[in-house]
Design a protein around this motif. Sequence first.
Motif, PDB file in Angstrom:
ATOM      1  N   UNK A  16       0.820  -1.218   0.000  1.00 48.12           N
ATOM      2  CA  UNK A  16       0.000   0.000   0.000  1.00 48.12           C
ATOM      3  C   UNK A  16       0.852   1.267   0.000  1.00 48.12           C
ATOM      4  N   UNK A  17       2.159   1.112  -0.221  1.00 48.35           N
ATOM      5  CA  UNK A  17       3.108   2.239  -0.247  1.00 48.35           C
ATOM      6  C   UNK A  17       3.122   3.008   1.070  1.00 48.35           C
ATOM      7  N   UNK A  18       2.891   2.279   2.175  1.00 51.86           N
ATOM      8  CA  UNK A  18       2.928   2.898   3.498  1.00 51.86           C
ATOM      9  C   UNK A  18       4.255   2.581   4.177  1.00 51.86           C
ATOM     10  N   UNK A  19       4.784   3.510   4.972  1.00 55.26           N
ATOM     11  CA  UNK A  19       6.040   3.225   5.680  1.00 55.26           C
ATOM     12  C   UNK A  19       5.822   2.211   6.802  1.00 55.26           C
ATOM     13  N   UNK A  20       6.860   1.511   7.169  1.00 55.03           N
ATOM     14  CA  UNK A  20       6.821   0.607   8.318  1.00 55.03           C
ATOM     15  C   UNK A  20       7.564   1.239   9.490  1.00 55.03           C
ATOM     16  N   UNK A  21       6.996   1.064  10.672  1.00 52.18           N
ATOM     17  CA  UNK A  21       7.637   1.576  11.880  1.00 52.18           C
ATOM     18  C   UNK A  21       8.355   0.396  12.536  1.00 52.18           C
ATOM     19  N   UNK A  22       9.656   0.332  12.366  1.00 58.34           N
ATOM     20  CA  UNK A  22      10.404  -0.801  12.905  1.00 58.34           C
ATOM     21  C   UNK A  22      11.849  -0.397  13.154  1.00 58.34           C
ATOM     22  N   UNK A  23      12.591  -1.249  13.838  1.00 60.21           N
ATOM     23  CA  UNK A  23      13.999  -0.974  14.119  1.00 60.21           C
ATOM     24  C   UNK A  23      14.851  -1.978  13.359  1.00 60.21           C
ATOM     25  N   UNK A  24      15.538  -1.487  12.350  1.00 60.16           N
ATOM     26  CA  UNK A  24      16.395  -2.380  11.554  1.00 60.16           C
ATOM     27  C   UNK A  24      17.619  -2.767  12.379  1.00 60.16           C
ATOM     28  N   UNK A  25      17.818  -4.063  12.593  1.00 62.38           N
ATOM     29  CA  UNK A  25      18.956  -4.546  13.391  1.00 62.38           C
ATOM     30  C   UNK A  25      20.070  -5.086  12.498  1.00 62.38           C
ATOM     31  N   UNK A  26      20.106  -4.610  11.246  1.00 61.96           N
ATOM     32  CA  UNK A  26      21.212  -5.025  10.362  1.00 61.96           C
ATOM     33  C   UNK A  26      22.529  -4.605  10.988  1.00 61.96           C
ATOM     34  N   UNK A  27      23.534  -5.457  10.825  1.00 61.41           N
ATOM     35  CA  UNK A  27      24.826  -5.199  11.470  1.00 61.41           C
ATOM     36  C   UNK A  27      24.913  -5.893  12.820  1.00 61.41           C
ATOM     37  N   UNK A  28      23.767  -6.472  13.251  1.00 63.56           N
ATOM     38  CA  UNK A  28      23.746  -7.186  14.530  1.00 63.56           C
ATOM     39  C   UNK A  28      23.033  -8.530  14.340  1.00 63.56           C
ATOM     40  N   UNK A  29      21.709  -8.491  14.178  1.00 64.63           N
ATOM     41  CA  UNK A  29      20.950  -9.728  13.935  1.00 64.63           C
ATOM     42  C   UNK A  29      21.205 -10.272  12.528  1.00 64.63           C
ATOM     43  N   UNK A  78      22.036  -0.781  18.094  1.00 68.19           N
ATOM     44  CA  UNK A  78      21.468   0.475  18.617  1.00 68.19           C
ATOM     45  C   UNK A  78      21.581   1.637  17.638  1.00 68.19           C
ATOM     46  N   UNK A  79      21.955   1.341  16.385  1.00 66.12           N
ATOM     47  CA  UNK A  79      22.094   2.405  15.386  1.00 66.12           C
ATOM     48  C   UNK A  79      20.829   2.510  14.539  1.00 66.12           C
ATOM     49  N   UNK A  80      20.311   3.721  14.437  1.00 68.66           N
ATOM     50  CA  UNK A  80      19.107   3.980  13.652  1.00 68.66           C
ATOM     51  C   UNK A  80      19.452   3.992  12.158  1.00 68.66           C
ATOM     52  N   UNK A  81      18.665   3.311  11.323  1.00 67.86           N
ATOM     53  CA  UNK A  81      18.893   3.303   9.873  1.00 67.86           C
ATOM     54  C   UNK A  81      17.815   4.183   9.224  1.00 67.86           C
ATOM     55  N   UNK A  82      18.247   5.238   8.566  1.00 68.42           N
ATOM     56  CA  UNK A  82      17.292   6.196   7.987  1.00 68.42           C
ATOM     57  C   UNK A  82      16.488   5.590   6.836  1.00 68.42           C
ATOM     58  N   UNK A  83      16.978   4.493   6.268  1.00 70.41           N
ATOM     59  CA  UNK A  83      16.288   3.864   5.141  1.00 70.41           C
ATOM     60  C   UNK A  83      15.184   2.908   5.601  1.00 70.41           C
ATOM     61  N   UNK A  84      14.995   2.725   6.916  1.00 71.06           N
ATOM     62  CA  UNK A  84      14.081   1.701   7.420  1.00 71.06           C
ATOM     63  C   UNK A  84      12.613   1.875   6.997  1.00 71.06           C
ATOM     64  N   UNK A  85      12.022   3.085   7.041  1.00 70.91           N
ATOM     65  CA  UNK A  85      10.573   3.170   6.785  1.00 70.91           C
ATOM     66  C   UNK A  85      10.133   2.590   5.441  1.00 70.91           C
ATOM     67  N   UNK A  86      10.942   2.754   4.389  1.00 71.02           N
ATOM     68  CA  UNK A  86      10.534   2.265   3.059  1.00 71.02           C
ATOM     69  C   UNK A  86      11.414   1.116   2.567  1.00 71.02           C
ATOM     70  N   UNK A  87      12.040   0.443   3.497  1.00 72.94           N
ATOM     71  CA  UNK A  87      12.891  -0.706   3.152  1.00 72.94           C
ATOM     72  C   UNK A  87      12.022  -1.885   2.743  1.00 72.94           C
TER      73      UNK A  87
END
Length: 191
Positions: free
Chosen positions: A86-99, A136-145
Amino acid sequence: MLAEHAEFGVNINSVLGSGINHPQDALTVANRAVELGFTSTLGIIHDGTGQLRPLSELEQSIYTKIKNLGKRSYARFDKFQKNIVQAQPNDWRCRAGARYLYICENGLVHYCSQQRGFPAIPLKDYSRQYMRREFNTRKSCAPFCTVSCVQQVAMLDNWRSPQTLNPQAAGNSTLVRLQTQSQEKTEVFAK
Ligand code: SF4
């Protein structure tokens, strides 16, 4: 032959989105997979920067049909994909670099295939200290990943440890692709 002889689970993944010429093929593949007794998953393909391109009406209707195939399809459980369609952003915490780690051909650890350059540290040096930092690092690309495998592992602890750190690049800066959220939104909805 796999349906008859495989002693392991077989999953068939089909993809939709971003310039695939015959999106209806995904439905044909998913139907056949379920008919053969396999599980079927559906991926929404991302653009060259790992970001969402909204699905066309035809692609959205195919997505719904695959989602309704039955409980052998994982797609029905994927709330991330529903928002993406639906072209909506997701509210989540990207744990790339860890998980989740992406290791390139040069043996460097990056967040994912779409964000090479962060943190770009050799795998042999990649200690728990780095994993904790990236967790613990925020990824700015997360909402539309649209990188669903990273989103799926992030569900494990999406509820805890708000991300307060900014990304640090240690490698070749020409590979870095992280963008601000406003840049991403402009790019996605301008199309
Ligand atoms: S949000 Fe995470 S997985 Fe998605 S593109 Fe950015 S770094 Fe990669």
